[in-house]
Scaffold this active site. Structure first.
Site, PDB file in Angstrom:
ATOM      1  CG  HIS A 270      -1.424  -1.484   1.121  1.00  0.00           C
ATOM      2  ND1 HIS A 270      -3.007  -1.408   1.145  1.00  0.00           N
ATOM      3  CD2 HIS A 270      -1.738  -2.396   1.688  1.00  0.00           C
ATOM      4  CE1 HIS A 270      -3.425  -1.898   0.546  1.00  0.00           C
ATOM      5  NE2 HIS A 270      -3.542  -2.855   1.203  1.00  0.00           N
ATOM      6  N   PRO A 271       0.797   2.427  -0.886  1.00  0.00           N
ATOM      7  CG  PRO A 271      -0.184   4.228  -2.104  1.00  0.00           C
ATOM      8  CD  PRO A 271      -0.380   2.307  -2.239  1.00  0.00           C
TER       9      PRO A 271
ATOM     10  CD  GLU B  85      -8.463   0.510  -1.287  1.00  0.00           C
ATOM     11  OE1 GLU B  85      -9.195  -0.459  -2.323  1.00  0.00           O
ATOM     12  OE2 GLU B  85      -7.443   0.341  -1.184  1.00  0.00           O
TER      13      GLU B  85
END
Length: 298
Positions: free
Chosen positions: A60-61, A80
């Protein structure tokens, strides 16, 4: 509905753990989305180790960071994160700030599954629309002469089906025992392997043991096991659709694990009510030589 097949690359867009992606691809095809989500939870919580969890988290970044690619996963992350930033509160951040790293790992694992489930729904929706489009196209090519008649019949069937009540949702069969546990050694920051675990249920003239009274019933053994290298217990009871309501306890042989510690053993007692018999109860133990804590997970 035709079964939906997914490959490792598609699953990696939903969860960055290669362990998870490989096992989901092996379990494919799936007869329904609900079945796929049920299998996904079993794989994530019971078969993916800590290395696999950290790999998923790293995919995830960071919040506020722009995705480095235009992949499906990157675009999903962008959406998100927008939702997360819009709904985050200072109070929530302050409550999490004091958590120990090992507890944050467990919370992150729960949140990762929520993200994975959301993305699986998106993936299945996309694939089902594509399959539906291909099916419609094939029907038109195969029988142009029947096009008008098929369209009329299709409209009739659609209108007729709207008059029927929706089917009641089916309860998915369990893929793991309804009561599970794991042990984390918070003093070392790692899973606690080799701890003997026993699951028992109260049986007596009273529905549950009264505080300070010992002659009203007895504890009946449901099953026992030993935690593995990930700190997870083996199967402590049969995989049943509905639990028997009542009072249960999980005993941990912590004295053998920590010979110089303060607790010769730890017992966690909890009650499952009649309205909760179809739920899952994950009751972990966070342990150090001189303290312990627990909570209800999922």
């Amino acid at each position: 509905m035709e079964e939906i097949k997914v490959d490792e690359k598609e699953v990696l867009a939903c969860c960055g753990s290669t362990q998870f992606a490989k096992q989901m691809a092996m379990a494919s095809p799936f007869p329904s989305l609900d079945h796929a989500i049920s299998i996904a939870k079993d794989i994530w919580f019971n078969k993916v180790d800590i290395i696999g969890c950290l790999e998923a988290f790293a995919a995830h970044p960071q919040i506020g960071e722009s995705p480095s690619s235009h992949t499906t996963s990157a675009q999903w992350s962008k959406g998100e994160q927008s939702t997360a930033l819009a709904t985050a509160t200072d109070a929530g951040l302050q409550n999490r700030y004091s958590n120990r790293p090992i507890l944050e790992l467990e919370i992150a694992s729960q949140e990762q599954m929520k993200v994975t489930e959301l993305r699986l729904r998106k993936l299945f929706s996309t694939k089902m629309k594509a399959d539906s489009a291909r099916s419609r196209y094939s029907s038109v090519v195969a029988s142009k002469a029947e096009k008008e008649r098929v369209g009329i019949i299709g409209q009739h069937l659609t209108a007729t089906s709207e008059g029927f009540p929706a089917k009641a949702p089916q309860v998915q069969a369990r893929t793991r025992p309804p009561i599970t546990t794991h042990v984390l050694d918070v003093s070392k920051g790692c899973p606690a392997a080799g701890i003997e675990v026993r699951l028992e249920m109260w049986e007596g003239s009273q529905p549950h043991p009264s505080f300070g009274e010992t002659d009203m019933g007895r504890w009946v053994l449901e099953g026992s096991s030993t935690t593995d290298r990930d700190g997870r217990s083996g199967q402590l009871m049969s995989i049943v659709d509905a639990l028997v309501p009542g009072v249960y306890r999980i005993n941990f042989n912590t004295g053998k694990y920590n010979p110089g510690g303060f607790f010769p053993y730890v017992s966690i007692v909890f009650e499952i009510k009649e309205t909760q018999t179809l739920e899952h109860f994950h009751v972990p133990l966070l342990l150090s030589p001189f303290s312990f804590s627990t909570y209800r997970g999922s």
